[in-house]
Design an enzyme around this catalytic site. Structure first.
Site, PDB file in Angstrom:
ATOM      1  CB  CYS A  90      -0.982  -0.040   1.172  1.00 53.20           C
ATOM      2  SG  CYS A  90      -2.378   1.098   0.993  1.00 53.20           S
ATOM      3  CG  HIS A 179      -3.645  -3.642   3.384  1.00 57.38           C
ATOM      4  ND1 HIS A 179      -2.631  -3.143   4.178  1.00 57.38           N
ATOM      5  CD2 HIS A 179      -4.261  -2.559   2.831  1.00 57.38           C
ATOM      6  CE1 HIS A 179      -2.639  -1.823   4.127  1.00 57.38           C
ATOM      7  NE2 HIS A 179      -3.620  -1.439   3.318  1.00 57.38           N
ATOM      8  CD  GLU A 181      -1.352  -6.196   5.781  1.00 55.37           C
ATOM      9  OE1 GLU A 181      -1.549  -4.990   6.034  1.00 55.37           O
ATOM     10  OE2 GLU A 181      -0.950  -6.605   4.675  1.00 55.37           O
ATOM     11  CB  SER A 233       0.471 -12.498  38.496  1.00 58.95           C
ATOM     12  OG  SER A 233       0.426 -12.990  37.165  1.00 58.95           O
ATOM     13  N   GLY A 234       0.466 -15.819  38.573  1.00 58.90           N
ATOM     14  CA  GLY A 234      -0.393 -16.942  38.209  1.00 58.90           C
ATOM     15  C   GLY A 234      -1.007 -16.775  36.840  1.00 58.90           C
ATOM     16  N   GLY A 235      -0.808 -15.593  36.221  1.00 58.91           N
ATOM     17  CA  GLY A 235      -1.277 -15.369  34.862  1.00 58.91           C
ATOM     18  C   GLY A 235      -0.400 -16.080  33.852  1.00 58.91           C
ATOM     19  CG  ASP A 237       1.838 -12.611  29.640  1.00 55.82           C
ATOM     20  OD1 ASP A 237       1.605 -13.467  28.765  1.00 55.82           O
ATOM     21  OD2 ASP A 237       1.294 -11.491  29.650  1.00 55.82           O
TER      22      ASP A 237
END
EC number: 6.3.5.2
Length: 520
Positions: A90, A179, A181, A233-235, A237
């Site tokens: 583009c 585009h 993508e 945190s237990g999350g 990540d």
């Protein structure tokens, strides 16, 4: 606090120069899906800096500018002389046309402005190999190429675009007005694959398995015999960071898990049993529920609640960290989306880099961020590769203040328990219905509203619980999930029968915008 980041200098890569497109991250992700590492770089990058990065290919992204306007985003012209394959998308196609001697005009002047899906017709080209001669693509351009540079040929047209694709195959420079993508371009992934593997000659061997090996080597070289601290945190990540670091350095990793009493049902035990038990993480648990709830007593304002929880978390973490000796490094679960602004500088892609957990800047640690080159879906794939179970890898997003912002008004143990128990029922029934991977996020909220009800022969005056469930692609916008009525009915019946002090269930059918995902 100094920062030691992931070093992927030796990894085969394609760089995406950022010209402000909303799809920039998507381009990078699509290239990674093909098996080639990709990262965003500023459009201000010089040819010398490109040589230093040593990519196998360069993609010039789309963007909102017009190449003929003063102040429009530019490119170092020497980049075109490096001999590295280039694909302009583009605005990227218009820019390379403009810089190499072609002509770009406002599409309205040429009568060929295009927005939406269009049919591309192309001639034989390495870029379009193994794709149909006619295919649906997404166009989104207000300007158009009317003359192409010398030594370029036209390889694609559409009904309203004379030059939908151009190339100089001898110099390996390609331009496409559409585009590839986005999913609306049906064969877009094939086109990007042709560019990455056939034109750039990339091996396509980027994988989470390779990433693990590289990261373990890098972590060991960086850390040596020193100790690393991680706020767990237990999350998703922080859990993935913990397991990866454990695999790399074992007991040199110390995790601090702050239980502030605002977690979901069974979450604290799950963190200790799964991450501390099965994966052997060395976890120091700070039982701080009473400390947090005492600080929150009588507080109703959501921003004040957030501030109290954030500050108290820092104090608790600092208290626990001060008891530890010989810790040199602090690990964080920062993702690539958190730090993109360090490599780009367009307004459309800047995102504030956050100090995860709000930890104080004066803590004397060097920072390790093993995930700072990965997107969220790659972090989940990494967790799976590390042998982590689905219930951790696919855990629902959970706000830092926890259930405190899912209890409207003042927080009490009674209100917290209604949310904790109702949320557990919701998650259980969503999973039973096979909807847990289809719904972006789902949870319950104690609205703070009481209403009259009848249970048995008696009158009740109890809380109203709201169910919030949304579908989304990126979390920026969202729609309420169309959960089947029979599933909602089962959830409602279970909550009012199994959770004390609740007699009414409502379903939040508000999109984002105007509403946010969380209620506070």
């Amino acid at each position: 606090m100094s920062n030691i980041s992931t070093d992927l200098q030796d990894v085969e890569k394609i760089i995406v120069l950022d010209y402000g497109s909303q799809y920039n991250q998507l381009i990078s992700r699509r290239i990674r899906e093909i098996g080639v590492f990709s990262e965003l770089k500023s459009h201000k990058i010089s040819a010398a800096e490109v040589r230093e990065v040593n990519p196998v290919g360069i993609i010039l992204s789309g963007g909102p500018n017009s190449v003929y306007e003063d102040g429009s985003f530019d490119i170092d012209p020497e980049i075109f002389e490096l001999g590295i394959p280039i694909l302009g998308i583009c605005y990227g196609m218009q820019l390379l046309t403009h810089k190499l001697g072609g002509k770009v005009v406002p599409a309205g002047d040429a009568g060929n402005r295009e927005y939406g899906q269009s049919t591309l017709t192309h001639t034989p080209s390495a870029l379009f190999e193994s794709t149909p001669d006619e295919q649906t693509v997404l166009m989104s351009h207000g300007d158009a190429v009317t003359e192409i540079p010398a030594d370029f040929v036209r390889t694609g047209t559409s009904a309203d675009c004379l030059y939908a694709a151009i190339e100089n195959p001898d110099k390996h420079i390609y331009g496409i007005q559409f585009h590839p993508e986005v999913r609306h371009s049906v064969y877009g992934n094939d086109i990007l694959r042709n560019f990455a593997l056939n034109i750039c000659k990339a091996k396509g061997d980027w994988s989470m398995d390779n990433f693990i090996d590289m990261q373990i080597k890098k972590i060991r070289e960086t850390v040596g015999d020193k100790r690393v601290l991680l706020g767990l945190s237990g999350g998703v990540d922080s859990s993935v960071v913990g397991v990866l670091l454990q695999k790399a350095i074992g007991d040199q990793l110390i995790c601090i898990f702050v239980d502030h009493g605002l977690l979901r049902k069974g979450e604290a035990d799950q963190v200790m049993d799964m991450l501390g038990g099965k994966f052997g993480l060395n976890i120091v648990k700070a039982d701080a529920a009473k400390r947090f709830l005492d600080k929150l007593a009588g507080v109703s304002d959501p921003e004040q609640k957030r501030k109290i929880i954030g500050n108290e978390f820092v104090y608790v973490f600092d208290d626990e960290a001060s008891k530890l000796k010989d810790v040199k490094f602090l690990a964080q679960g920062t993702l690539y989306t958190d730090v993109i602004e360090s490599g780009t500088d367009t307004a459309q892609t800047i995102k504030s880099h956050h100090n995860v957990g709000g930890l104080p800047e004066d803590m004397q640690f060097e920072l390790i961020e093993p995930l700072n080159t990965l997107y969220k879906d790659e972090v989940r794939a990494l967790g799976t590769e590390l042998g982590m179970p689905d219930h951790i890898v696919w855990r629902q997003p959970f706000p830092g203040p926890g259930l405190a912002i899912r209890v409207m008004g003042e927080i009490t143990e009674e209100k917290l328990e209604t949310v904790r128990e109702s949320d557990a029922i919701l998650r259980e029934e969503i999973a039973k219905a096979g909807l847990d991977r289809d719904i972006w996020q789902y949870f319950t909220v104690n609205t703070g509203v009481r209403s009259v009800g009848v249970m048995g022969d008696g009158r009740t005056y109890d809380y109203t619980i709201a169910i919030r469930a949304i579908t989304s692609i990126d979390g920026m916008t969202a729609d309420f999930a169309k959960i089947p009525w029979e599933v909602l009915q089962k959830i409602s019946v279970r909550i009012v029968n199994e959770v004390d002090h609740v007699n009414r269930i409502v379903y939040d059918i508000t999109s984002k915008p105007p509403a946010t995902v969380e209620w506070e």
